[in-house]
Write a protein that holds these residues in place. Structure first.
Motif, PDB file in Angstrom:
ATOM      1  N   SER A 214      -6.250   2.747  -7.216  1.00  0.00           N
ATOM      2  CA  SER A 214      -5.543   3.901  -9.143  1.00  0.00           C
ATOM      3  C   SER A 214      -5.937   2.517  -9.579  1.00  0.00           C
ATOM      4  O   SER A 214      -5.456   1.618  -9.147  1.00  0.00           O
TER       5      SER A 214
ATOM      6  N   ALA B 186       0.801   6.670 -11.823  1.00  0.00           N
ATOM      7  CA  ALA B 186      -0.446   7.369 -12.069  1.00  0.00           C
ATOM      8  C   ALA B 186      -0.500   7.746 -10.527  1.00  0.00           C
ATOM      9  O   ALA B 186      -0.184   7.657  -9.642  1.00  0.00           O
TER      10      ALA B 186
ATOM     11  N   TYR C  32      -2.853  18.117  -6.978  1.00  0.00           N
ATOM     12  CA  TYR C  32      -3.117  16.215  -7.499  1.00  0.00           C
ATOM     13  C   TYR C  32      -5.145  15.477  -7.122  1.00  0.00           C
ATOM     14  O   TYR C  32      -4.843  15.758  -5.516  1.00  0.00           O
TER      15      TYR C  32
ATOM     16  N   THR D 137      -7.930  10.745 -13.290  1.00  0.00           N
ATOM     17  CA  THR D 137      -5.885   9.286 -13.337  1.00  0.00           C
ATOM     18  C   THR D 137      -6.479   8.766 -14.269  1.00  0.00           C
ATOM     19  O   THR D 137      -5.641   8.470 -14.861  1.00  0.00           O
TER      20      THR D 137
ATOM     21  N   ALA E 125      -7.140  16.879 -13.094  1.00  0.00           N
ATOM     22  CA  ALA E 125      -6.557  15.795 -11.956  1.00  0.00           C
ATOM     23  C   ALA E 125      -6.719  17.019 -11.387  1.00  0.00           C
ATOM     24  O   ALA E 125      -5.799  16.825 -10.197  1.00  0.00           O
TER      25      ALA E 125
END
Length: 767
Positions: free
Chosen positions: A37, A194, A219, A656, A695
Motif C-alpha cells: 500500500s 491504511a 476490506y 485505498t 474498498a
C-alpha cells in the motif's frame, strides 16, 4: 509517486509521487513496485472555493469487460539462472542514501523501498501487469475464508521462512506490525495506516505457520498489507520503530541481508543471505550507490555503477557510444575553437563548458571521448514506468475555482500531441493516459476521458464565455521584454511566492508571460541571437543562444541532445492565438509553476506546448520556475500555483491509495481546510463514496466497476488531466541480466546477475 518523491527526479517532465501517494518529489521521484500500500499521510491546508461539478458520461465510459495490456513490455534482458554466473557485485545507482530503513516513515524514499524488497518479506508482489500475486518464498496460500459476521483472511506461511536470527516468521510479527500501524498508539511515528486501521484482531491459526486476520469491516485491498513485513523487534516498541530502524536492521528475511550503511561513501551494501531458503541469490553483493541524476553517465563510464535510471540526454550518449562517436581532436591540422564549440554543443555540453578556452575545451572533449569509449559496454533498456504525468489545476481560488474554466483548459489540450512530444523521440508508445486510477494493463484501467471530452477549441471558448470570460476589456498591457532579459531561468530570491495570477513584467528571473505580442517577442529573440558571433555559431550548431528556453523548446533542442525532448525542428503549435480574455476588468492569466532544475527540461517543453494550446482559446499563462527543493513544499502542497506538472504512481490498490489523492477537502478544527493529498483542492462527495464502496466490497468485478465510475467523475471535475505514462530509461551493463526497466513488476533480486562467459541471453524486447 517529490512519487509528489521528495527528490528532484530527472527528465520526465513532472514531479513524481512514485514512492507513495502523498509523498512528493520534484522532477523524478523514487519508485516502488513491491505491491505494498502506497498511502503516506501528508496534509496541507488551503482555502477552498469550488463550484458544483457537472458529471457527464458517468456510468461507465468504458466497458467493464475491457481487458487492457501494458503499453510497453519490461526490458530486463531475461536469462535463465543456469546462464547467470555465481557471485559478483551489482552497483546500482540511487538518488540518495536513505534517511530511514523503515518504509512506514514519512521520509522513506526509493532507496528505502529497494532495500526492503531485497531484505524483508513481502507476502504479495506485483507481476508484469501490475497485479498483486502471492510470493511463494513466504506464502503457501492466503485467502478470505469467512465474510460473515466478519471478514477473515487466513495466511499459510512457507514452513522454511525464518528471520536471519533463526526465528520462524509468524503471528507475533503480524501482531506487532498491526499494533504499530493501526493508528491507535500515537507514540509510533507512522506515515500511513491504511488497511491496518480496519483490523480487529490477529491470532495464531491451527499451527505456528498459520495466521488469522479478522477485520472489523470488509476490506477489499487486504493483499496490500504486510508487504513489507518487519520483525517484531522493529514493530514491537515505539523507540525501535521510530529510531532503531532508521539506520540499521538487525534482523532480516530475504535473499539479501543488510550489511552496512556507509554515508561517507554514499553506499548501502546488501550481502547474500546464507539463511535464505529460496533460490539462492546469484550475486554476492548489491551496492546501492548515491549518484545525482545529472552525473549518471559519468558514473556508468567510470565504473561507479552498473545500473542506473537515466535521462534522455544520457540515453542519447549511450546510443552515440555504440555508433562510435567522431573524434574532432583527430585529423590533419588543428581544429578551430569555433568548430570545437559547435561539436561540443551538439554533443550535450552546456553553454558554459562549450565556451571555455581552447585548451580547457580540448581537455573536456578528450574526457568526454574517453567516457564514450567506456559507455560502449552499456545499453539502454526502456519501458514505461508505473506512473503518469498530469496537468494539475488548482481549484481553490481564482479563475480555476470555476469548473467551467477548468473544463475549458482540459478541452483546449491535445493530449495526443503532448504524449508524442515526450515519448515518440524515445521510441516508446505515445498513448495518452485515459485514467487517473490505473494504467493500461491493470484490471481497473479504462479510458474514461470521454467524461470530459477531447480537444475542441470551440467548446473550450464556449465554456469560457459561459463563465463570463470574453475577448477585450480594460486589460493593462504588459511591459514588453527588453533586449538582454532572460526569458526564463531560476527564480530569484526576490521573486513573488504568493499571488496566483499575478501579472509579470517579464523581467523577473524565472518568470515571463506567455501570450504577449508573439511577433515582438520573436523579433526580440532574433535580435538577441545576432548579438555576437558566438551566439550565431551556437545556434547554427544546435546550441543554446540568448533567445532563452522558449526558443529552445520550439527548436526541440535542450543541452545539445536533439530529439530527446521534442522531435528535432518541431515548432510550437502555430495556430493564431485568440484575443486575451477578460472578466470584470481582469485578464484571464494563469500562473504555471515549474521546477527549475536541469532534470526539468522535458517538463518545461510540455509546459510551453500547453501554454501555446491555451493561448489559442485566449488563456494566457505566466511561467514561473522555482528551485526544485521548494517546488512541492512551498508551491504544490501549499497551493501556490494555478497550473503545475507532476506525476503520480499507479497503484495495484486504487481504492485505498488513491482516495486521499482525490478526497474532497474538508474543514479542519482550526478553520483551515484539510486537503490530505488532494493538491488540486477539487473533490466531490460522490467520488469519496465510490472509493469507500470499492474498498468495502470483496467482489473484484464490482470493485473494478466502482473504481472506473469514480475515475469518470474525477475526469468530469477537471482538477487534474492525465497526460502520458512516464518513460523509464535505464543504463545497464550489457552482460547484466534480469535487471533494467522493470515496468510494473517487482524486481526478483535473487535472479539478477552477470552472464557466464560465452553465454547469451534473450534479446531485450523492442517497443
Amino acid at each position: 509517486m517529490y512519487d509528489v518523491r521528495q527528490h528532484p527526479e530527472g527528465a520526465w517532465g513532472g514531479i513524481d509521487m512514485r514512492l507513495r501517494r502523498g509523498a512528493c518529489s520534484a522532477t523524478t521521484a523514487p519508485r516502488t513496485t513491491d505491491g505494498t500500500s502506497r498511502r503516506r499521510r501528508r496534509s496541507a491546508t488551503a482555502l477552498l472555493a469550488a463550484g458544483a461539478l457537472a458529471m457527464p458520461c458517468l456510468a461507465g465510459c468504458g466497458s467493464d469487460d475491457e481487458v487492457s495490456k501494458p503499453l510497453a513490455a519490461q526490458d530486463i534482458l531475461p536469462a535463465g539462472r543456469d546462464l547467470v554466473a555465481e557471485g559478483g557485485t551489482l552497483k546500482w545507482a540511487v538518488d540518495a542514501v536513505p534517511q530511514t530503513l523503515n518504509t512506514f516513515q514519512a521520509d522513506a524514499d526509493t532507496g528505502t523501498s529497494r532495500i526492503a524488497q531485497a531484505v524483508l518479506p513481502s507476502l504479495f508482489r506485483l507481476d508484469a501487469g501490475g497485479r498483486p500475486v502471492p510470493n511463494p518464498a513466504f506464502l503457501e496460500s492466503a485467502k478470505v475464508i469467512e465474510t460473515e459476521p466478519r471478514q477473515v483472511v487466513l495466511y499459510k506461511l512457507n514452513q522454511q521462512a525464518v528471520w536471519s536470527d533463526g526465528r520462524e516468521i509468524g503471528a507475533a510479527d503480524f501482531l506487532a506490525q498491526w499494533r504499530a500501524l493501526s493508528g491507535k498508539n500515537s507514540a509510533y511515528w507512522t506515515a500511513r495506516n491504511a488497511g491496518y486501521d480496519r483490523i480487529e484482531k490477529i491470532e495464531r491459526g491451527a499451527s505456528d505457520l498459520q495466521v488469522r486476520v479478522t477485520f472489523s469491516r470488509p476490506y477489499a485491498d487486504w493483499k496490500s498489507l504486510f508487504s513489507p513485513l518487519y520483525p517484531k523487534d522493529v514493530m514491537g516498541a515505539p523507540d525501535a520503530f521510530n529510531d532503531g530502524a532508521r539506520r540499521k536492521l538487525k534482523v532480516t528475511a530475504g535473499p539479501f541481508t543488510l550489511d552496512k550503511v556507509d554515508t561517507a561513501r554514499k553506499d548501502v551494501v546488501l550481502t547474500r543471505n546464507p539463511r535464505w531458503w529460496g533460490r539462492p541469490a546469484k550475486l554476492s553483493q548489491i551496492v546501492l550507490h548515491a549518484v545525482p541524476r545529472d552525473k549518471r553517465a559519468e558514473a556508468l563510464a567510470d565504473g561507479s555503477v552498473d545500473l542506473a535510471d537515466i535521462e534522455p540526454a544520457d540515453a542519447e550518449r549511450i546510443g552515440l557510444a555504440a555508433r562510435n562517436t567522431v573524434n574532432p581532436l583527430q585529423g590533419a591540422g588543428r581544429t578551430s575553437v569555433k568548430k570545437l564549440r559547435a561539436w561540443a554543443l551538439a554533443h550535450g555540453f552546456d553553454r558554459d563548458r562549450a565556451k571555455a578556452g581552447q585548451k580547457k575545451l580540448r581537455t573536456a572533449i578528450a574526457t568526454y571521448l574517453d567516457e564514450q569509449q567506456a559507455l560502449r559496454d552499456f545499453e539502454v533498456r526502456k519501458s514505461l514506468e508505473p506512473s503518469y504525468t498530469q496537468l494539475a489545476l488548482n481549484g481553490s481560488e481564482g479563475p480555476l475555482a470555476d469548473e467551467r474554466v477548468r473544463r475549458a483548459v482540459a478541452r483546449a489540450l491535445d493530449r495526443k500531441e503532448l504524449a508524442k512530444l515526450v515519448l515518440t523521440p524515445l521510441g516508446l508508445p505515445a498513448v495518452p493516459v485515459g485514467s487517473h486510477l490505473a494504467l493500461s494493463g491493470q484490471p481497473a484501467y479504462a479510458d474514461n476521458s470521454s467524461a470530459i471530452g477531447g480537444q475542441d477549441t470551440k467548446e473550450a471558448e464556449a465554456l469560457l464565455a459561459d463563465a463570463g470570460w470574453v475577448p477585450g476589456g480594460p486589460i493593462k498591457e504588459q511591459q514588453q521584454k527588453k533586449k538582454g532579459q532572460k526569458a526564463a531561468g531560476p527564480q530569484s530570491d526576490k521573486s513573488h511566492k504568493g499571488g496566483r495570477g499575478d501579472k509579470s513584467d517579464g523581467g523577473r528571473d524565472g518568470q515571463y508571460i506567455v501570450g504577449e505580442d508573439n511577433q515582438n517577442n520573436q523579433n526580440s529573440q532574433n535580435n538577441e541571437n545576432s548579438d555576437s558571433s558566438d551566439n550565431n555559431d551556437d545556434n547554427k550548431s544546435g546550441g543554446r543562444g540568448d533567445g532563452g528556453d522558449r526558443h529552445l523548446a520550439q527548436q526541440g533542442e535542450h543541452g545539445g541532445a536533439p530529439g530527446a525532448y521534442a522531435p528535432k525542428g518541431t515548432a510550437a503549435p502555430g495556430a493564431p492565438p485568440t484575443a486575451p480574455l477578460a472578466k470584470d476588468g481582469k485578464p484571464l492569466l494563469l500562473r504555471f509553476v515549474l521546477p527549475s532544475g536541469s532534470g526539468s527540461r522535458t517538463l518545461y517543453s510540455v509546459a510551453e506546448r500547453i501554454s501555446a494550446m491555451l493561448e489559442r482559446v485566449g488563456i494566457r499563462t505566466t511561467i514561473t520556475k522555482v528551485p526544485d527543493e521548494s517546488y512541492f513544499k512551498d508551491h504544490i502542497a501549499s497551493g501556490d500555483y494555478d497550473l503545475s506538472l507532476y506525476s503520480w504512481p499507479s497503484s495495484a490498490f486504487p481504492a485505498t491509495d488513491d482516495r486521499p489523492v482525490y478526497a474532497k477537502p474538508v474543514p479542519a478544527a482550526d478553520g483551515s481546510v484539510n486537503v490530505e493529498q488532494n493538491y488540486t483542492r477539487v473533490g466531490t462527495d460522490q467520488v469519496d463514496q465510490l472509493f469507500d464502496q470499492a474498498a468495502a466490497t470483496l467482489d473484484e468485478g464490482e470493485a473494478v466497476s466502482l473504481i472506473r465510475r469514480a475515475d469518470s467523475r474525477i475526469w468530469a471535475a477537471a482538477g487534474s488531466i492525465p497526460l502520458y505514462q512516464r518513460p523509464q530509461l535505464v543504463g545497464a551493463r550489457r552482460n547484466l541480466v534480469n535487471a533494467g526497466a522493470f515496468g510494473f513488476q517487482t524486481p526478483v533480486y535473487e535472479d539478477m546477475g552477470f552472464l557466464k562467459k560465452g553465454a547469451k541471453a534473450s534479446a531485450s524486447p523492442k517497443n
